[in-house]
Design a protein around this motif. Structure first.
Motif, short mmCIF file in Angstrom:
data_model
loop_
_atom_site.label_atom_id
_atom_site.label_comp_id
_atom_site.label_asym_id
_atom_site.label_seq_id
_atom_site.Cartn_x
_atom_site.Cartn_y
_atom_site.Cartn_z
N ARG A 155 0.86 -1.18 0.00
CA ARG A 155 0.00 0.00 0.00
C ARG A 155 0.90 1.23 0.00
N ASN A 156 0.49 2.22 -0.78
CA ASN A 156 1.28 3.44 -0.86
C ASN A 156 1.26 4.16 0.49
N GLN A 157 2.34 4.90 0.73
CA GLN A 157 2.52 5.58 2.02
C GLN A 157 2.73 7.07 1.80
N SER A 158 2.46 7.82 2.85
CA SER A 158 2.71 9.27 2.83
C SER A 158 3.29 9.70 4.16
N ILE A 159 4.25 10.61 4.09
CA ILE A 159 4.82 11.22 5.28
C ILE A 159 4.48 12.70 5.22
N ILE A 160 3.66 13.15 6.15
CA ILE A 160 3.19 14.53 6.15
C ILE A 160 4.02 15.30 7.17
N VAL A 161 4.83 16.23 6.67
CA VAL A 161 5.71 17.05 7.50
C VAL A 161 5.13 18.45 7.52
N SER A 162 4.76 18.92 8.70
CA SER A 162 4.16 20.24 8.81
C SER A 162 4.76 20.99 9.97
N GLY A 163 4.53 22.28 9.96
CA GLY A 163 5.07 23.15 11.00
C GLY A 163 5.24 24.54 10.45
N ALA A 457 -5.79 24.97 4.09
CA ALA A 457 -5.12 23.69 3.83
C ALA A 457 -4.89 22.92 5.12
N ASN A 458 -4.52 23.62 6.20
CA ASN A 458 -4.30 22.94 7.47
C ASN A 458 -5.59 22.41 8.07
N GLU A 459 -6.71 23.10 7.82
CA GLU A 459 -7.99 22.56 8.27
C GLU A 459 -8.28 21.23 7.59
N LYS A 460 -8.03 21.16 6.30
CA LYS A 460 -8.26 19.90 5.59
C LYS A 460 -7.33 18.80 6.10
N LEU A 461 -6.06 19.14 6.32
CA LEU A 461 -5.11 18.14 6.81
C LEU A 461 -5.44 17.70 8.22
N GLN A 462 -5.92 18.64 9.06
CA GLN A 462 -6.29 18.29 10.42
C GLN A 462 -7.49 17.36 10.45
N GLN A 463 -8.43 17.59 9.55
CA GLN A 463 -9.58 16.70 9.48
C GLN A 463 -9.16 15.29 9.10
N GLN A 464 -8.28 15.22 8.10
CA GLN A 464 -7.78 13.89 7.72
C GLN A 464 -7.01 13.24 8.85
N PHE A 465 -6.25 14.05 9.60
CA PHE A 465 -5.47 13.54 10.73
C PHE A 465 -6.39 13.01 11.84
N ASN A 466 -7.43 13.77 12.17
CA ASN A 466 -8.36 13.34 13.22
C ASN A 466 -9.06 12.05 12.85
N MET A 467 -9.46 11.95 11.61
CA MET A 467 -10.15 10.74 11.17
C MET A 467 -9.22 9.54 11.23
N HIS A 468 -7.95 9.74 10.89
CA HIS A 468 -7.00 8.64 10.91
C HIS A 468 -6.71 8.19 12.34
N VAL A 469 -6.55 9.14 13.25
CA VAL A 469 -6.30 8.79 14.64
C VAL A 469 -7.49 8.04 15.22
N THR A 646 -5.12 11.98 -2.74
CA THR A 646 -3.90 11.18 -2.74
C THR A 646 -3.56 10.69 -1.34
N LEU A 647 -3.65 11.59 -0.34
CA LEU A 647 -3.32 11.20 1.03
C LEU A 647 -4.30 10.17 1.57
N ASN A 648 -5.58 10.30 1.23
CA ASN A 648 -6.56 9.34 1.70
C ASN A 648 -6.35 7.96 1.09
N ALA A 649 -5.72 7.93 -0.08
CA ALA A 649 -5.44 6.64 -0.73
C ALA A 649 -4.16 6.01 -0.22
N THR A 650 -3.47 6.67 0.66
CA THR A 650 -2.21 6.15 1.20
C THR A 650 -2.35 5.99 2.71
N THR A 651 -1.33 5.33 3.28
CA THR A 651 -1.24 5.24 4.75
C THR A 651 -0.41 6.41 5.24
#
Length: 1866
Positions: A155-163, A457-469, A646-651
Motif C-alpha cells: 500500500r502506498n505511504q505518505s509522510i506529512i511534515v508540517s510546521g 489547507a491545514n484545516e483539511k489536513l487536520q480533518q484527515q489527521f483526526n479521522m485517521h487517529v 492522494t493522502l486518503n489513498a495512502t497510509t
C-alpha cells in the motif's frame, strides 16, 4: 477513585503561569471536598494559594511521577494533558538533548538550531529493519515504518511534515528522502537516488529564502512521490508544488531576502560565462536589497551556486538551458531597476535609453520600444473597438512587478516540470512513498489571502489527521475485543464548509471577482450578510468593517479583507505577455507557449501567492476559456482536493515540527511558543483523543512483572490473565477505569499513576522495614563489639597500670643510686676543670706578656733598620738630583756657546774677503808642503830603522821588568787577602751571634704558627672528610640518578617503540582491510557479471510469464543487491517479459563492468605491492626505533662517562692537595715540631693518611664505575653491529689517554686557583709541586704519543699481512672448480668486508655520519652478495632436479630403444628360464595420478557434490585439500604445466561455484574455508622454500614440488580464502543478528532486577522471555555450534580466533549501538544485566581457550558503557573516574549514554545537566572521531599464519564414498 486519594499532601500539580505557561507546585496539605483554596509550594520555595473556579470546581492537573518524565512516547504518560506534554518535551529537549518524541502516531520534531551527529550512514543502518517502537524516536524510524508497511501491505505511504516557518520541515523531509535513497538503492545503474537527492539544491535555490524566522525557509509547498519497483528499489520520483510566494520576488521585509538563486547569481557574476548578464552586487538591484540583509551567516552564495549548477547537470539540464535560466533571472533583476517617471497625473513614461531596460530587452530578446510602451500603457477592449490608455506611475510600477512575478512563476513551473522529467522512470511503478512538506498553521498581526489559504489547507489536513487517529483507536479496540463507545473529538467539517461550501467564503470571493465593480468592501458586506450570526465559527471584529474572524481548530484568526480580490484574480497585462511571446529567446517562448489570457483589464495586484504549479490535464476545446478564468482560490481548492485524495489513498505518517524559540538559539525552549505550535499542529488533539479512551496499555506479562510487588503469594496463579484480573479488581474498584483485552490491559488516564503510587508506597514500606531490621542488626552488632572491646581494654589497662607501678618503684630506687654517683662525679669533674683552667690561664697570660715584649723589641729593631735605609735612600736621591742638575746646566751652557761659534763661522763663510784671504799664497803653501813631504819621507825611513833597533832592545828589557812586577803583585795580593780574611772572620762571628738571636726568635714564631697551623690542618681535614661524605652522597645520588634515567629512558623508548609498532600495525591492518574490501568489491562485480550473463541468456530465450516475489518484510541496508541465482531466474524472466528492449543497455553495462573488473584486478595488484612496501617500511621502522633506542643508550653512557670523569678529576684534585699539604709540613716545619715521632707530626699524618685512604677508596669506586660503563658500552656496540644501527658517538678507548690527561690538567688548574692553600708558608712548595706535576704530565703525553705511533706501525704491518693473505687466497681460489670458486670467493668477500667494517669502525669513531654512510654502503654490498649466493644455490638445485628428470627420461628412452632393436627371432630363440620373483611392497610417493579427461569428474565429485557434514564426521580434516595437492604433485612430477594450470583453475572456479550456490550455508562456507587454507598451507609447505621447510620431516622434504613455482597461485588462493572468510563472517552475522539485541539487551538474564516501565502507543519488544524469543543461551548455543563446526572441519586455531574476535565485535557493536539509540535501555539495572551477559561470554571464551584471541577487547566499549550506567554520576570525582574509566568510548557516546540515562525506579536519580557539561569539558581535548555509533559492517583484516601439517602424504587413504576410483596412487 476519589480526588482525596490523589490530591494529598506532597502531591505535585500544575498551575497556570503567564510566563512559563505552567508551573509545578506541591500540595502542603490534603485536599478535602468543598475546599475553595489549595495551599501550594512552588519549586523555588514560594508558598502560594491557588483559587479553584467556583463554577466548575476543577482541580489543577496532577503531575506525572518522575519515573515517567522523559518518556519516548507522550501517550505512555499516565496523566495526559497540556502541562504534562509540555514538560516532557522540555525535559527531553533541554536535559537529554533529544529532539524527537512520539505522540501516538505523530513524531514531534523540535528544531535544535544546531547540527547534530544523528543522521549519518551508521544511524541509518541502525534503524533499518527495526520496529518503530524498539528504537528511540527518529525521523528515520518513521521512514523505516513507511518503507516496511509499503513492502508488507503493498500500500502506498505518505509522510506529512508540517510546521511553521523555521521549524525544520524541509530538513526533516530531506532526511526522510535520504533514508529511502540509502536503504533501498536503485534498480538500475542510473543513480536515481542521487537524482532524487540532487533535486533538493535546485528547489531550495529557486523556492527557499531567508525570513525573520528561518534562514532557509521554503516559500512553497511540495509533495514528492518517490517511486519503487516490485523489488522496492527507487526507480524515480515526481514532485508537485503548491502556492509559491511570488510576492517575495518584488518585495522583502526587513532582515529578509529574495530567493537564494538571485544572490547566488550576483555572487558568481565575475565568472566568464556570466559576464554577459551584466550583474553586480546584490545591493545594486531593487529586488534584492529591500530586506537590507543580503548575506546569511555561514553561507557562501558562490559555493552554493556551484552546487546548484552541479545538481542541474546531474538532473539533465544542459549547459545552454542553464544559461537560459540565468538569463531570465538576470532579466528579472534588471526589470526591477527600470525607473518609471510621472508624465502627468494620469500617465507615466520610461526615460529614453534606460540602461536596465536595454539589458532586459537584450537578455529577453524583445524590442525596447514595445516593452517601454506597454510598461506605461494598457489596452481597453469594448464591443466595438479597442483603446490604448496610459496609466499612472503607481499602476505602471505594479504592472512591472506583476510581470516580474509572472515570469518567475513560469520559470519555476518549467524547472519543476524539467526536474520531474529527469526523475521520471520508464519502468512501471509498483508503489510510492509521498513526502509532503507543507506550511503549518499561521497567524500574524495582519493576516491576508496567503494566511487564509494556508490555514484552509491545514484545516483539511487536520480533518484527515483526526479521522485517521480515530480510525486507529477503533481498530485497536476491535482487535482486542473490548467494548468501546464513540469518542467525542473535534470535527472541523463546519469550518471547512464555511470556507469551501456553496455560498462559502471562497465562493463569495470568486463571485465578487466576476463582478465588474467588485471590491473588498462589498465582499466583506456579503460575508457579514451571509454568515454573521448564522455560523458559530464566523465573527466580525468590533472596530472594523473590513475584516472577519474564523474560529479554526487551533485558534481564532482575524483576516483583513484588503487585497483579497486582487490576489485572487492574479492578473497580468496581456500586451506585455504578447511582447514576450514574440521574443527570439527560445526558452522564454517555451515558458509562455501555453500562456493564459488576463482575466481582467485592470492593473495587477501588489503581491501575493499564486496558484499551484502542477501540470494541467488535457481538457475539451470548449472548456479552455473557462479554465483560463479560474481564480487562485479555485485552483488552490482543486489542487488541495487532489492532494487530499492522494493522502486518503495512502497510509499517512505524521511529523510535526516545532520551533522552540524565535531567536534561533540552540537548545533554548520557549514554553509559550511551543504550546502555541502544539495546539496548532494537532498534537494536543491527539492526546485528547487518546485520553478520552484508554491511553495506557500493558500486556499481561508486563503488568505482572511490574506490579508483582502488589500481589500476595496466594494471588499468583498459573494463568497470568486471571491473576491480573483478580489483582486489579482489588486495587481499582471502579471497573470502568480499565478493560481486559485479548493480549493487553487498557487503562484510563491516571490509573497507571495511581498504580505507580501504590507500588512506590509498597516499596517504601518494604524499604523502611528492611532499613529498620538492618539498622537494628547493625546497632546490636556494634553494641556487642563495643562491649567486648571495653572489657578487653579494661583488662589490658589494669595490667598496664600494675606494670607501670612496679616499673615506677624500680626506677625510683635506681634513680637514687644514680643521683649519688652522678653528684660525686660532677663535683670531681668541676674541680679538675677549674684546676686545668687556672693552669691554662696562667700559661696563656705569661705567653701573652712574653709575646708582647718580643713584639715591642721587634718593632723597635725594624724601625731602626727602616730609618737607616730611608735616610740613605734620601741622601742618594739628593746627590743624584744635584748631579743631574749640574750636568744639565753644563750642557745648556756648552750648547749656547757652540751655537754662537757656529753663527760666527756661518757669517764669515758667506763673506768674499774671507775666501780671498784663504786663497792668498795657496800655491806657495802647496810647494812648501810638497817639500815637507819629501823631507818627512826621508826622516821616516831613518826613524824606522832606528825604531826597529830600539824595539828589539826594549822587548828584552820589558820582559825582565814584567816578571818582576808579577812577583811583586802576587806578594801584595797575598798580604791583602790575609788582612781581608781577618776582617771577614770578625764579621762572620758578629753575624753568627746575630743569627743565633734571630733563630731563637724565629723558633718561638714557628712554634706559635705550628699550633695555629695544626688547628687549621685539623679544620681542613674535617672539611675534607665532610667533602668526602658529600662526594659519597653525590656519588650515590648520581648512581641512583643514572639508574633512574636509564630506567626512565628505557621505559620511554619502550613506550615509543610500542606506540610506533601499534601505529604501524594499524596502518598495516588498514592496508589489509582496504585490500580485502577490494576483494569483496571484486567478488561482487564478478557475481554481478555472472548475473548479467544469466540475464542476457534469459533475454535471448523466450521468457515465461510471472515472477517470484521476495520477502516483503526484508529491508536491505546495502546500496548494491546480490541475490541467489535460484531466485534470480524467474525474476529476470519477468523483467524480460516486461521490457525486452533493455538488452542493449545491459550489454553496454556488461562491457562497462568487465572493464571495471579489469581495473579492479590491476588495482588489487597495485595494492598488493603497496602492502608489501608497507610491511617493508614497518620492518625498517622497527630497525629505526632500535637505532634511536641505541642512540639514547649511547647518550646515557656518554652522560655517565662525563660524570665519572668529573669524579675522577675531583679525586685527583683532592689527592694533589693532600700531597702538597704533606710536603708543606715536611719542608717548613721546624725540626722539632715536624720530626717523626713528635705528637703534632703523628696527629697530622694520621689525619692525612686517613684522608688519603679515603681517596684511594673513591678511586677504586671510580674504576669500578668505569669498568661497568665500558662493559655496557661494549654490549651496546655489539648490539648495534648486529642490528645495523648507528654506532655510539663516543669510543670507550678514547677516554684512557689524552682525554683523561686533559681533564686532569683542567681540574688541577681549577684546584690551583682555589684559595684553600694560598697561605704564605706553602707558596714555594706549591709552585714546585705544580711544576713537577706538569713535567710528569708532559712525559705521559710523550709516552702516549709514542704508543700511538707504535699502534700505527702495527696497523700498517697488519695491512701488509692482510694484503699478502689476500693474494694467497686468490691463488688458492684459482685452483678450485668453478662452483666452489664462486662460493669461496663470495665467502672470502664477506669475510673481507666484515674485517674492513671493523677497521672503519675504529677509523670513523670520531665522525659518526661518515661511518654511518660507510656502513650503509657496506651492508648493501653484503646483501647483494648474499642474494647472488642464494640465487646461485636455487639455480643449482633447480638444474640438478631437472637433470635428474632428464636423466630418468633418457634412461627410459634407451631401454625402450634397446627392446625395439631386438629382432623377433632372437626373442624366440633364446631359452626362457622360469624365475620366482618375490613381490616387493610398493613404496608410495604421496601422489595421485589422473587423466586429463577425468579432471571435471574430480572437481565434481570432490568439490561440487561433496557434502561437508559427512566429510567432517567420517574423514580426516582437510581431506579434499590433501587429495587436490597430491594430484597437483603428480602433475608437477611429470612436468606438465598445462595440467597444473587447468587443475588449479578448475579447483578455484569449483570452490567459487559451490560457494555461490550454497553461500548461505554456514557448514559449506566453513568447510571450504578450512580446505582452502589447508591447500594454501600445502602449497607453501611443499614449495621447496627454506622458510616453509623448517618443520618438515626428511620424507616431507622429498615430496616438495620440483618443477614449478606456484607463488602466484598461492596469492590467488589467499585472495580466495579472504573472500570465503568475509562470506563466512556475513553468514554468521546474519545468523547472530536477530539474537543479539534480544539476548544481550531485552532478555532478563537475572530475573527481577529490571522493572518494566509503562509503554505508549508504539509497540516495544518485551524483555520477558516468551516462546520464540532469543536469550543469551541462544547466543551461546549458536557460538558453540560455530566453534564445534570449525573444529570438526579442521580450521586453523589462529583462524578460529580471528573468526571469534569478529563475532564478538559484531555482538558488542550491535548491542552498544542499540543501547545508544534506546532510552528505555539506559538504566542501572540494565547495566547490571549487560555486565552479567558479558561475563557469560567471557566464561565461554575461557572454556574454549580463546582468551588470547582479542575477542574480549572488542567488548570493552560495551563493558565500559555498562559500567557507566552503574557508577555514581554526581560529583567532580565521579566525573574524573568516568573520564579515566571510559577510554574505549568516544565523547559523543559517553554524553549520549548520560543523556539517555533513565531511572526505572523512583529511588534512582537522573544525571544533572551540570554533570554532563563537566564531562564534556574534561573530554574536550580528546582527538577522536565524532561518529556516534560503531561500524557494524567493519571486518577486521584476516591473516593466514602458516600452519604446516605433520600428516605424511603417502599414508592418506581415499575412501570409496568419494567416488574417486579413477585416481591412482603413485
Amino acid at each position: 477513585m476519589a480526588a482525596s486519594e490523589l490530591y494529598t499532601k506532597h502531591a505535585r500539580v500544575w498551575i497556570p503561569d503567564a510566563e512559563e505557561v505552567w508551573k509545578s507546585a506541591e500540595l502542603l496539605k490534603d485536599y478535602k471536598q468543598g475546599d475553595a483554596l489549595l495551599q501550594l509550594r512552588l519549586d523555588d520555595g514560594t508558598d502560594v494559594e491557588h483559587k479553584l473556579d467556583p463554577k466548575t470546581k476543577n482541580l489543577p492537573h496532577l503531575r506525572n511521577p518522575d519515573i515517567l518524565v522523559g518518556e519516548n512516547d507522550l501517550t505512555a504518560l499516565s496523566y495526559l494533558h497540556e502541562p504534562a506534554i509540555l514538560h516532557n518535551l522540555k525535559v527531553r529537549f533541554m536535559d537529554s538533548k533529544l529532539i524527537y518524541t512520539y505522540c501516538g502516531i505523530v513524531l514531534v520534531a523540535i528544531n535544535p538550531y544546531e547540527t547534530l551527529p544523528i543522521y549519518g550512514a551508521d544511524i541509518i543502518n541502525a534503524y533499518s529493519g527495526q520496529n518503530m517502537g524498539d528504537m528511540d524516536p527518529h525521523i528515520f524510524a518513521v521512514a523505516e515504518e513507511s518503507y516496511k508497511q509499503m513492502a508488507r501491505d503493498e500500500r502506498n505511504q505518505s509522510i506529512i511534515v508540517s510546521g511553521e516557518s523555521g521549524a525544520g520541515k524541509t530538513v526533516s523531509a530531506k532526511y526522510a528522502m535520504r533514508y529511502f535513497a540509502t536503504v533501498s538503492g536503485s534498480a538500475s545503474e542510473t543513480n536515481v537516488e542521487e537524482k532524487v537527492l540532487a533535486s533538493n539544491p535546485i528547489m531550495e535555490s529557486i523556492g527557499n529564502a531567508k525570513t525573520t524566522r528561518n534562514d532557509n525557509s521554503s516559500r512553497f509547498g511540495k509533495y514528492i512521490e518517490i517511486g519503487f519497483d516490485k523489488k522496492y528499489q527507487i526507480i524515480g520520483a515526481n514532485m508537485r508544488t503548491y502556492l509559491l510566494e511570488k510576492s517575495r520576488v518584488v518585495f522583502q521585509a526587513d532582515d529578509e531576502r529574495n530567493y537564494h538563486i538571485f544572490y547566488q547569481l550576483c555572487a558568481s557574476a565575475q565568472l566568464p560565462e556570466l559576464k554577459v548578464l551584466k550583474l553586480g552586487q546584490a545591493t545594486n538591484f531593487h529586488y534584492t536589497k529591500q530586506g537590507r540583509s543580503p548575506v546569511i551567516d555561514g553561507v557562501d552564495d558562490a559555493k552554493e551556486m556551484v552546487n546548484t549548477r552541479h545538481a542541474c547537470t546531474l538532473l539533465g539540464i544542459s549547459e545552454p538551458y542553464q544559461m537560459g535560466i540565468f538569463r531570465i533571472l538576470a532579466a528579472i533583476l534588471h526589470l526591477g531597476n527600470v525607473e518609471i517617471k510621472d508624465r502627468d497625473s494620469d500617465s507615466s513614461i520610461v526615460p529614453p535609453n534606460n540602461a536596465h531596460l536595454t539589458v532586459f530587452c537584450d537578455l529577453m530578446g524583445v524590442t525596447y520600444q514595445d516593452m517601454s510602451q506597454w510598461l506605461c500603457h494598457k489596452k481597453l477592449k469594448t464591443a466595438a473597438e479597442t483603446y490604448i490608455k496610459p496609466i499612472p506611475k503607481l499602476q505602471a510600477v505594479n504592472a512591472r512587478d506583476a510581470l516580474a512575478k509572472h515570469i518567475y512563476a513560469k520559470l519555476f513551473d518549467w524547472i519543476v516540470d524539467h526536474v520531474n522529467k529527469a526523475l521520471r522512470s520508464t519502468v512501471s511503478q509498483n508503489s510510492f512513498i509521498g513526502v509532503l512538506d507543507i506550511y503549518g498553521f499561521e497567524t500574524f498581526e495582519i493576516n491576508s489571502f496567503e494566511q487564509f489559504c494556508i490555514n484552509y489547507a491545514n484545516e483539511k489536513l487536520q480533518q484527515q489527521f483526526n479521522m485517521h487517529v480515530f480510525k486507529l483507536e477503533q481498530e485497536e479496540y476491535m482487535k482486542e475485543q473490548i467494548p468501546w463507545t464513540l469518542i467525542d473529538f473535534y470535527d472541523n467539517q463546519p469550518c471547512i464548509n464555511l470556507i469551501e461550501a456553496k455560498m462559502g467564503i471562497l465562493d463569495l470571493l470568486d463571485e465578487e471577482c466576476r463582478m465588474p465593480k467588485g471590491s473588498d468592501d462589498t465582499w466583506a458586506q456579503k460575508l457579514y450578510n451571509t454568515h454573521l450570526n448564522k455560523c458559530a465559527l464566523f465573527h466580525k471584529p468590533r472596530l472594523s468593517n473590513k475584516a472577519f474572524i474564523i474560529q479554526h481548530f487551533a485558534d481564532k484568526v482575524e483576516y483583513q479583507c484588503d487585497g483579497f480580490l486582487e490576489k485572487n484574480k492574479d492578473t497580468v497585462n496581456e500586451e506585455q505577455i504578447t511582447v514576450l511571446k514574440t521574443s527570439k529567446f527560445e526558452l522564454l517562448v517555451e515558458l509562455f507557449q501555453d500562456e493564459e489570457k488576463a482575466t481582467t483589464p485592470t492593473g495587477p495586484p501588489p503581491g501575493g501567492r499564486t496558484r499551484l504549479s502542477i501540470k494541467q490535464t488535457k481538457t475539451r476545446p470548449g472548456q479552455t476559456s473557462r479554465d483560463h478564468k479560474k481564480t487562485v482560490g479555485l485552483q488552490f481548492r482543486n489542487s488541495l482536493q487532489l492532494l487530499m485524495d492522494t493522502l486518503n489513498a495512502t497510509t499517512p505518517h505524521y511529523v510535526r515540527c516545532i520551533k522552540p524559540n524565535d531567536n534561533k538559539h540552540p537548545f533554548t525552549f520557549d514554553p509559550s511558543r511551543a504550546v502555541q505550535q502544539l495546539r496548532a499542529c494537532g498534537v494536543l488533539e491527539t492526546i485528547r483523543i487518546s485520553a478520552a479512551g484508554f491511553p495506557s496499555r500493558w500486556t499481561y506479562q508486563e503488568f505482572f512483572s511490574r506490579y508483582r510487588v502488589l500481589m500476595k503469594q496466594k494471588d499468583v496463579l498459573n494463568d497470568r490473565r486471571l491473576t491480573c484480573r483478580n489483582v486489579l479488581e482489588k486495587l481499582i474498584k471502579d471497573q470502568d477505569k480499565y478493560q481486559f483485552g485479548k493480549t493487553k490491559i487498557f487503562f484510563r488516564a491516571g490509573q497507571v499513576a495511581y498504580l505507580e503510587k501504590l507500588r512506590a508506597d509498597k516499596l517504601r514500606v518494604a524499604c523502611i522495614r528492611i532499613q529498620k531490621t538492618i539498622r537494628s542488626w547493625l546497632l546490636r552488632k556494634k553494641y556487642l563489639r563495643m562491649r567486648s572491646a571495653a572489657i578487653t581494654i579494661q583488662r589490658y589497662v589494669r595490667g598496664y597500670q600494675a606494670r607501670c607501678l612496679a616499673k615506677f618503684l624500680r626506677r625510683t630506687q635506681a634513680a637514687i643510686t644514680i643521683q649519688k654517683f652522678q653528684r660525686m662525679y660532677r663535683e670531681r669533674k668541676r674541680y679538675r676543670r677549674m684546676q686545668a683552667a687556672s693552669l691554662v690561664v696562667q700559661c696563656m697570660l705569661r705567653a701573652y706578656m712574653a709575646r708582647q715584649k718580643y713584639q715591642a723589641m721587634l718593632r723597635e729593631h725594624k724601625t731602626i733598620i727602616i730609618q737607616k735605609r730611608v735616610r740613605g735612600w734620601l741622601a742618594r736621591l739628593y746627590y743624584k738630583r744635584s748631579l743631574e742638575a749640574v750636568v744639565y746646566l753644563q750642557c745648556c751652557i756648552r750648547r749656547m756657546r757652540a751655537r754662537r761659534e757656529l753663527k760666527k763661522l756661518k757669517i764669515e763663510a758667506r763673506s768674499v774677503e774671507h775666501f780671498k784671504k784663504l786663497n792668498i799664497g795657496m800655491e806657495n803653501k802647496i810647494m812648501q808642503l810638497q817639500r815637507k813631504v819629501d823631507e818627512q819621507q826621508k826622516d821616516k825611513k831613518a826613524m824606522t830603522e832606528r825604531l826597529n833597533s830600539l824595539a828589539n832592545s826594549y822587548s828584552v828589557e820589558s820582559e825582565k821588568l814584567r816578571n818582576e812586577v808579577e812577583r811583586l803583585r802576587l806578594t801584595e795580593e797575598e798580604a791583602r787577602n790575609n788582612s781581608n780574611r781577618i776582617t771577614t772572620l770578625l764579621e762572620e762571628l758578629a753575624r753568627l751571634k746575630k743569627e743565633l738571636c734571630d733563630t731563637q726568635r724565629d723558633k718561638r714564631i714557628i712554634e706559635e704558627w705550628a699550633d695555629k697551623y695544626k688547628l687549621e690542618t685539623e679544620q681542613l681535614v674535617a672539611e675534607l672528610k665532610e667533602q668526602n661524605s658529600l662526594l659519597k652522597i653525590e656519588k650515590d645520588d648520581l648512581n641512583r640518578l643514572i639508574q633512574e634515567q636509564n630506567q626512565e629512558m628505557t621505559e620511554k623508548m619502550e613506550k615509543a617503540l610500542a606506540e610506533e609498532t601499534k601505529q604501524l600495525e594499524c596502518e598495516l591492518n588498514e592496508e589489509r582491510s582496504r585490500y580485502q574490501n577490494l576483494l569483496t568489491e571484486h567478488r561482487r562485480l564478478e557475481d554481478r557479471h555472472d548475473d548479467l550473463k544469466e540475464e542476457m541468456t534469459l533475454m535471448v530465450n523466450i521468457p515465461k510469464p510471472g515472477h517470484r516475489r521476495t520477502d516483503s518484510t526484508h529491508s536491505s541496508n546495502e546500496s548494491e543487491y546480490t541475490y541467489n541465482s535460484e531466485f534470480a531466474e524467474p525474476e529476470e524472466n519477468a523483467r524480460g517479459a516486461e521490457d525486452v528492449t533493455k538488452a542493449p543497455l545491459d550489454m553496454s553495462l556488461f562491457l562497462k563492468l568487465q572493464k571495471r573488473v579489469t581495473e579492479l584486478e590491476q588495482e588489487k595488484q597495485s595494492l598488493q605491492n603497496e602492502l608489501d612496501k608497507k610491511e617493508e617500511q614497518a620492518y625498517r621502522a622497527r630497525a629505526r626505533e632500535e637505532d634511536e633506542q641505541n642512540r639514547a643508550r649511547g647518550a646515557e653512557l656518554e652522560y655517565e662517562s662525563l660524570k665519572r670523569q668529573e669524579l675522577d678529576s675531583e679525586n685527583k684534585k683532592l689527592k694533589n692537595d693532600l700531597n702538597e699539604l704533606r710536603k708543606a709540613l715536611s719542608e717548613k716545619s721546624p725540626p722539632g715540631v715536624t720530626a717523626p715521632g713528635s705528637p703534632a707530626y703523628k696527629v697530622i699524618m694520621e689525619q692525612l693518611n686517613s684522608s688519603n685512604e679515603e681517596l684511594e677508596v673513591r678511586k677504586e669506586e671510580v674504576l669500578i664505575l668505569r669498568s661497568q660503563l665500558v662493559s655496557q658500552k661494549e654490549a651496546v656496540h655489539q648490539k648495534q653491529t648486529m642490528t645495523e644501527a648507528m654506532p655510539c658517538m663516543e669510543d670507550v678507548r678514547k677516554m684512557k689517554d689524552a682525554g683523561e690527561i686533559t681533564q686532569a690538567y683542567i681540574a688541577l688548574k681549577e684546584s690551583n686557583r682555589s684559595p684553600k692553600f694560598t697561605s704564605k708558608p706553602v707558596a714555594v712548595s706549591d709552585l714546585m709541586s705544580r711544576i713537577r706535576l706538569l713535567e710528569s704530565q708532559l712525559q705521559t703525553l710523550r709516552k702516549s704519543h709514542e704508543n700511538e705511533t707504535e699502534v700505527l706501525r702495527e696497523e700498517l704491518q697488519s695491512v701488509k699481512e692482510d694484503n699478502n693473505r689476500q693474494q694467497q687466497l686468490l691463488a688458492q681460489n684459482l685452483q678450485l672448480p668453478p662452483e666452489a670458486r664462486i662460493e669461496a670467493s663470495l665467502q672470502h668477500e664477506i669475510t673481507r668486508l666484515t674485517n674492513e667494517n671493523l677497521y672503519f669502525e675504529e677509523l670513523y669513531a670520531d665522525d659518526p655520519a661518515k661511518y654511518q654512510f660507510y656502513r650503509i654502503s657496506l651492508y648493501k654490498r653484503i646483501i647483494d652478495l648474499m642474494e647472488q649466493l642464494e640465487k646461485q644455490d636455487k639455480t643449482v638445485r633447480k638444474l640438478k632436479k631437472q637433470l635428474k628428470v632428464f636423466a630418468k627420461k633418457i634412461g627410459e628412452l634407451e631401454v625402450s630403444s634397446q627392446i625395439e632393436n631386438v629382432s623377433p627371432g632372437q626373442i624366440i630363440d633364446e631359452p626362457i628360464h622360469p624365475v620366482n620373483i618375490p613381490r616387493k611392497e610398493k613404496d608410495f610417493q604421496g601422489m595421485l595420478e589422473y587423466k586429463k579427461e577425468d579432471e571435471s569428474k574430480l572437481v565434481k565429485n570432490l568439490i561440487l557434490e561433496l557434502k561437508p557434514r559427512g566429510v567432517a564426521v567420517n574423514l580426516i580434516p582437510g581431506l579434499p585439500a590433501y587429495i587436490l595437492f597430491m594430484c597437483l604433485r603428480h602433475a608437477d612430477y611429470v612436468n606438465d604445466d598445462q595440467k597444473v594450470r587447468t587443475l588449479l583453475t578448475s579447483t578455484i572456479n569449483g570452490i567459487k561455484k559451490i560457494l555461490k550456490k550454497r553461500g548461505d550455508d554456514y557448514e559449506t562456507v566453513s568447510f571450504w574455508l578450512s580446505n582452502t587454507c589447508r591447500f594454501l598451507h600445502c602449497l607453501k609447505q611443499y614449495s621447496g622454500e627454506e622458510s616453509f621447510m623448517k618443520h618438515n620431516t626428511p620424507r616431507q622434504n622429498e615430496h616438495c614440488l620440483s618443477n614449478f613455482d606456484l607463488a602466484e597461485y598461492r596469492q590467488v588462493l589467499s585472495d580466495l580464502a579472504i573472500q570465503i572468510y568475509q562470506q563466512l563472517v556475513k553468514v554468521m552475522e546474519n545468523i547472530l543478528q536477530p539474537m543479539i539485541v534480544s539476548g544481550m539487551l531485552e532478555h532478563e538474564t537475572i530475573q527481577g532486577v529490571s522493572g518494566v516501565k509503562p509503554t505508549g502507543l508504539r509497540k516495544r519488544t518485551s524483555s520477558i522471555a516468551d516462546e520464540g524469543t532469543y536469550t543469551l543461551d541462544s547466543i551461546l548455543r549458536q557460538l558453540n555450534s560455530f566453534h564445534s563446526t570449525m573444529c570438526q572441519h579442521g580450521t586453523d586455531p589462529e583462524l578460529i580466533k580471528q573468526v571469534v574476535k569478529q563475532m564478538f565485535y559484531i555482538i558488542g557493536a550491535v548491542t552498544l549501538n542499540n543501547l545508544l539509540l534506546r532510552k528505555d535501555m539506559c538504566s542501572w539495572s540494565k547495566g547490571m544485566q549487560i555486565r552479567y551477559n558479558v561475563s557469560q561470554l567471557e566464561e565461554w571464551l575461557r572454556d574454549k581457550n580463546l582468551m588470547t584471541s582479542g575477542a574480549k577487547e572488542t567488548l570493552e566499549p560495551l563493558i565500559q558503557a555498562a559500567q557507566l550506567l552503574q557508577v555514581k554520576k554526581k560529583t567532580d570525582e565521579d566525573a574524573e573516574a568516568i573520564c579515566s574509566m571510559c577510554n574505549a568510548l568516544s565523547t559523543a557516546q559517553i554524553v549520549k549514554v548520560l543523556n539517555l540515562y533513565t531511572p526505572v525506579n523512583e529511588f534512582e536519580e537522573r544525571v544533572s545537566v551540570a554533570f554532563i557539561r563537566t564531562i564534556q569539558i574534561r573530554l574536550r581535548d580528546r582527538k577522536e572521531s565524532p561518529q556516534l555509533l560503531m561500524d557494524t559492517k567493519n571486518i577486521y583484516p584476516v591473516t593466514f599464519p602458516f600452519n604446516p601439517s605433520s600428516l605424511a602424504l603417502e599414508t592418506i587413504q581415499i575412501p570409496s564414498s568419494l567416488n574417486l576410483l579413477f585416481l591412482t596412487r603413485v
